[in-house]
Motif scaffolding. Structure first.
Motif, mmCIF file in Angstrom:
data_model
loop_
_atom_site.group_PDB
_atom_site.id
_atom_site.type_symbol
_atom_site.label_atom_id
_atom_site.label_comp_id
_atom_site.label_asym_id
_atom_site.label_seq_id
_atom_site.Cartn_x
_atom_site.Cartn_y
_atom_site.Cartn_z
ATOM 1 N N GLY A 24 36.797 39.588 30.222
ATOM 2 C CA GLY A 24 38.144 39.836 30.756
ATOM 3 C C GLY A 24 38.538 38.888 31.874
ATOM 4 N N ASP A 25 39.356 39.399 32.787
ATOM 5 C CA ASP A 25 39.932 38.550 33.838
ATOM 6 C C ASP A 25 38.891 37.987 34.793
ATOM 7 N N CYS A 26 37.686 38.588 34.853
ATOM 8 C CA CYS A 26 36.703 38.062 35.820
ATOM 9 C C CYS A 26 35.896 36.908 35.231
ATOM 10 N N LEU A 67 44.609 37.848 30.086
ATOM 11 C CA LEU A 67 45.456 38.645 29.193
ATOM 12 C C LEU A 67 44.675 39.874 28.757
ATOM 13 N N ALA A 68 45.378 40.988 28.631
ATOM 14 C CA ALA A 68 44.719 42.239 28.282
ATOM 15 C C ALA A 68 44.039 42.158 26.912
ATOM 16 N N HIS A 69 44.732 41.554 25.927
ATOM 17 C CA HIS A 69 44.154 41.531 24.572
ATOM 18 C C HIS A 69 42.964 40.582 24.491
ATOM 19 N N SER A 91 55.215 47.144 33.728
ATOM 20 C CA SER A 91 56.213 46.061 33.743
ATOM 21 C C SER A 91 57.069 46.111 32.478
ATOM 22 N N LYS A 92 56.436 46.435 31.348
ATOM 23 C CA LYS A 92 57.227 46.499 30.109
ATOM 24 C C LYS A 92 58.172 47.701 30.108
ATOM 25 N N ALA A 93 57.753 48.795 30.739
ATOM 26 C CA ALA A 93 58.650 49.965 30.840
ATOM 27 C C ALA A 93 59.910 49.583 31.631
ATOM 28 N N THR A 122 32.145 53.097 42.683
ATOM 29 C CA THR A 122 32.085 51.634 42.691
ATOM 30 C C THR A 122 30.716 51.191 42.198
ATOM 31 N N GLY A 123 30.717 50.401 41.132
ATOM 32 C CA GLY A 123 29.455 49.961 40.538
ATOM 33 C C GLY A 123 28.999 48.641 41.104
ATOM 34 N N LYS A 124 27.689 48.511 41.227
ATOM 35 C CA LYS A 124 27.122 47.233 41.678
ATOM 36 C C LYS A 124 25.838 46.985 40.899
ATOM 37 N N GLY A 155 42.718 50.276 34.412
ATOM 38 C CA GLY A 155 42.737 49.006 35.135
ATOM 39 C C GLY A 155 44.130 48.511 35.477
ATOM 40 N N THR A 156 44.207 47.209 35.670
ATOM 41 C CA THR A 156 45.486 46.569 36.021
ATOM 42 C C THR A 156 46.512 46.814 34.921
ATOM 43 N N CYS A 157 46.084 46.590 33.680
ATOM 44 C CA CYS A 157 46.999 46.645 32.534
ATOM 45 C C CYS A 157 47.813 47.934 32.495
ATOM 46 N N VAL A 201 31.863 52.836 34.372
ATOM 47 C CA VAL A 201 32.039 53.135 35.799
ATOM 48 C C VAL A 201 33.401 52.621 36.249
ATOM 49 N N GLU A 202 34.178 53.446 36.933
ATOM 50 C CA GLU A 202 35.490 53.007 37.431
ATOM 51 C C GLU A 202 35.685 53.524 38.843
ATOM 52 N N LYS A 203 36.189 52.612 39.712
ATOM 53 C CA LYS A 203 36.326 53.005 41.120
ATOM 54 C C LYS A 203 37.729 53.462 41.491
HETATM 55 P P1 FAD Z 1 41.477 44.964 34.883
HETATM 56 O O1 FAD Z 1 42.565 45.487 34.043
HETATM 57 O O2 FAD Z 1 41.865 44.334 36.193
HETATM 58 O O3 FAD Z 1 40.451 46.161 35.112
HETATM 59 C C1 FAD Z 1 39.352 46.039 35.942
HETATM 60 C C2 FAD Z 1 38.940 47.419 36.378
HETATM 61 O O4 FAD Z 1 37.672 47.345 37.004
HETATM 62 C C3 FAD Z 1 39.880 48.040 37.413
HETATM 63 O O5 FAD Z 1 40.243 49.324 36.998
HETATM 64 C C4 FAD Z 1 39.055 48.063 38.705
HETATM 65 O O6 FAD Z 1 39.363 49.180 39.536
HETATM 66 C C5 FAD Z 1 37.652 48.197 38.135
HETATM 67 N N1 FAD Z 1 36.598 47.701 39.011
HETATM 68 C C6 FAD Z 1 36.513 46.502 39.632
HETATM 69 N N2 FAD Z 1 35.364 46.408 40.300
HETATM 70 C C7 FAD Z 1 34.689 47.567 40.115
HETATM 71 C C8 FAD Z 1 33.444 48.067 40.570
HETATM 72 N N3 FAD Z 1 32.649 47.337 41.335
HETATM 73 N N4 FAD Z 1 33.092 49.316 40.177
HETATM 74 C C9 FAD Z 1 33.900 50.076 39.391
HETATM 75 N N5 FAD Z 1 35.080 49.649 38.940
HETATM 76 C C10 FAD Z 1 35.474 48.405 39.289
HETATM 77 N N6 FAD Z 1 48.439 40.914 30.113
HETATM 78 C C11 FAD Z 1 48.870 40.943 28.844
HETATM 79 O O7 FAD Z 1 48.091 40.688 27.926
HETATM 80 N N7 FAD Z 1 50.167 41.276 28.530
HETATM 81 C C12 FAD Z 1 51.075 41.564 29.504
HETATM 82 O O8 FAD Z 1 52.231 41.861 29.199
HETATM 83 C C13 FAD Z 1 50.649 41.547 30.859
HETATM 84 N N8 FAD Z 1 51.506 41.867 31.840
HETATM 85 C C14 FAD Z 1 51.056 41.900 33.132
HETATM 86 C C15 FAD Z 1 51.954 42.234 34.125
HETATM 87 C C16 FAD Z 1 51.559 42.279 35.448
HETATM 88 C C17 FAD Z 1 52.535 42.670 36.519
HETATM 89 C C18 FAD Z 1 50.186 42.005 35.769
HETATM 90 C C19 FAD Z 1 49.714 42.085 37.194
HETATM 91 C C20 FAD Z 1 49.275 41.672 34.777
HETATM 92 C C21 FAD Z 1 49.707 41.600 33.450
HETATM 93 N N9 FAD Z 1 48.843 41.241 32.415
HETATM 94 C C22 FAD Z 1 49.294 41.213 31.124
HETATM 95 C C23 FAD Z 1 47.426 40.885 32.671
HETATM 96 C C24 FAD Z 1 46.513 42.050 32.330
HETATM 97 O O9 FAD Z 1 46.881 43.178 33.085
HETATM 98 C C25 FAD Z 1 45.061 41.661 32.614
HETATM 99 O O10 FAD Z 1 44.749 40.470 31.930
HETATM 100 C C26 FAD Z 1 44.101 42.762 32.147
HETATM 101 O O11 FAD Z 1 44.366 43.967 32.810
HETATM 102 C C27 FAD Z 1 42.660 42.333 32.390
HETATM 103 O O12 FAD Z 1 41.799 43.340 31.969
HETATM 104 P P2 FAD Z 1 40.353 43.535 32.593
HETATM 105 O O13 FAD Z 1 39.773 44.719 31.906
HETATM 106 O O14 FAD Z 1 39.627 42.264 32.581
HETATM 107 O O15 FAD Z 1 40.605 43.864 34.144
#
Ligand code: FAD
Ligand code: AMP
Length: 479
Positions: free
Chosen positions: A318-320, A326-328, A57-59, A121-123, A47-49, A33-35
């Protein structure tokens, strides 16, 4: 009646989309699910990445670095490039194309692997139920035996610098400036602040970074942090440490920033201000009250080492959740939970997650710093090798930086690898593998490295642990 799934993943960032693909590969009926929706109203994965983080940012870092090379370094190589200019709009259009390609590609990967993509939006409304509200407000409830929350994070906002339409911005705003601001302020000398500050400094902005802490990059090995600070200063980044921002006022097209440092109250005026003071977990409203998924005191979803929440069948990654943002790290957790849900044994080595700062030169590390090890009472031995002594670095016109290895003094086991230098982000993979395999410094010292490569500096640093580096005079006495 909505479909029932083995797994529903909430969030399609690098944590969520990877978890969904892996779960589907393991034969589980999976939905993600993606909002996030694009201007055309269709779902945007990644997502953020992919959208506003790692990739865009790398581009910009790559384009701005090439610009600096063409403008300042090519002449030294005998290349006369003439009057080099940067078309910022074209650079941004290229970045947007890359983002579009990658985010669009995830839909293809979902299709190829049989993941059902659900827009909305998932809940989590019960231990085995997810309600999805679409952009028109229509709610549908799905049943799932397992739920993976991968909701990610958002930038932290601070009261002294509230965001405005286009003068005080966060990292997302700083990825879309249409021209280099003349005077640019950055609050926070963390990874994101230094990367974005570098981009705009290379394109001509006078960049001042205001950092509240007195130390520079305290998470990085102190020798590497010291060298990085010197190199960034040489490039023109004015990094003010011990400078805490206390207020800001937008006046017309500029912003006056107030901060305090050891000399008292100070003020600086900028054309743009980027707030890069960290990110916070995005967990609000993702789980209904009463489901029983707990948060920790900082708002992260509470999980164990294998990303299980307090409710059986509900995982968070992940980030939550705790750990480095970090993405990896998010992706590896996604793979781990999918494996666990499929009934496999899986775990992660949180001590072997690499970090990279994509400045020039890059800074990359894995494992303990020398100061971490000493704080833990571990006796260490170290070896360092400067790129100034590397033939390949000379050929590449990239002699700045060093590689450093930290090993246990008694067992010789590698505890950390730290690099500042061109391609450090690529080279660090060998440090990660060394840690994963429990290698000794001697293992790396006895390994044959291709010549001439930047990686030879890591080999020489491993040799230097015992005072046996070949291409520099060793400070330690040879045995
Ligand atoms: P996210 O990528 O934040 O994805 C979460 C997704 O969940 C989003 O698409 C959001 O819309 C969705 N979502 C949230 N709530 C709901 C809901 N209720 N229902 C449906 N969808 C929902 N990390 C690196 O490892 N290397 C880097 O070089 C790097 N550079 C970065 C540069 C910048 C400028 C920023 C801001 C971050 C960078 N990061 C980097 C960090 C990296 O982007 C994050 O650690 C990573 O994206 C986290 O992944 P995630 O899947 O946990 O969350
Ligand atoms: P990171 O969490 O790595 O992205 O780094 C964010 C940085 O912002 C940290 O080093 C903080 O010390 C710094 N920071 C937070 N608030 C302020 C502030 N008001 N003024 C200056 N720096 C700040």
């Amino acid at each position: 009646m909505a479909d029932k799934f083995d797994v529903i993943v909430i969030g399609a960032g690098p944590g969520g989309y990877v978890a969904a693909i892996r779960a589907a590969q393991l034969g589980l009926k999976t939905a993600c699910v993606e909002k996030w929706v694009g201007k055309d109203g269709t779902v945007v994965n990644g997502g953020t990445c992919l959208n506003v983080g790692c990739i865009p940012s790398k581009a910009l870092l790559e384009a701005s670095h090439k610009f600096v090379e063409a403008k300042h370094d090519f002449a030294d190589l005998g290349i006369e490039a003439g009057d080099v200019t940067m078309d910022v709009k074209k650079m941004m259009a290229r970045k947007d194309r890359i983002v579009k390609n990658l985010t669009g590609g995830i839909a293809g990967l979902f299709k190829a692997n049989g993941v059902t993509s659900i827009a909305g939006t998932g809940k989590v409304i019960a231990s085995k139920q997810v309600e999805v509200t679409d952009k028109d407000g229509k709610a549908t409830t799905y049943d799932a035996d397992n739920i993976v929350i991968a909701a990610g994070s958002v930038p932290v906002e601070i009261p002294p610098a509230p965001l405005t339409e286009d003068i005080i911005v966060d990292s997302t705003g700083a990825l879309k400036f249409q021209e280099a601001p003349k005077r640019l302020g950055v609050i926070g000398a963390g990874v994101i602040g230094l990367e974005l500050g570098s981009v705009w400094s290379r394109l001509g902005s006078d960049v001042t970074v205001l950092e509240a802490m007195d130390s520079f990059l305290p998470i990085v090995d102190s020798a590497i942090a010291k060298e990085t600070q010197k190199l960034l200063k040489k490039q023109g980044l004015d990094i003010k440490l011990g400078a805490r921002v206390t207020g800001s006022e937008v006046k017309g097209k500029e912003v006056v920033v107030k901060y305090t440092d050891s000399d008292g109250d100070q003020e600086m005026t900028f054309d743009k201000l980027i707030v890069c003071v960290g990110r916070r977990p995005y967990t609000q409203g993702v789980v209904a009250d009463g489901v029983g998924v707990g948060l920790d005191e900082r708002g992260f979803i509470h999980v164990d080492d294998q990303c299980r929440t307090s409710v059986p069948g509900i995982y968070a990654i992940g980030d939550c959740v705790r750990g480095q943002m970090l993405a990896h790290k998010a992706s590896e957790e996604g793979i781990m939970v999918a494996d666990i849900i499929a009934g496999h044994k899986a775990e992660m080595n949180y001590d072997a997650i690499p970090c990279v700062i994509y400045t020039f030169p890059e800074v990359a590390w894995v494992g303990m710093t020398e100061q971490d090890a000493k704080a833990k009472g571990i006796e260490v031995k170290t070896g360092s090798f400067p790129f100034a002594a590397s033939g390949r670095a000379m050929a590449n016109n990239a002699t700045e930086g060093q590689a450093k290895i930290i090993a246990d003094a008694e067992t010789d086991r590698i505890l950390g690898v730290h690099i500042v230098g061109q391609h450090a982000g690529e080279m660090i993979a060998q440090g990660v593998i060394a840690l994963e395999f429990g290698s000794s410094a001697e293992d790396l010292a006895l390994t044959c490295y291709a010549h001439p490569t930047m990686s030879e500096a890591v080999h020489e640093a491993a040799l230097a642990v015992e005072g046996h580096a070949i291409h520099m005079a060793n400070r330690k006495k040879r045995k």
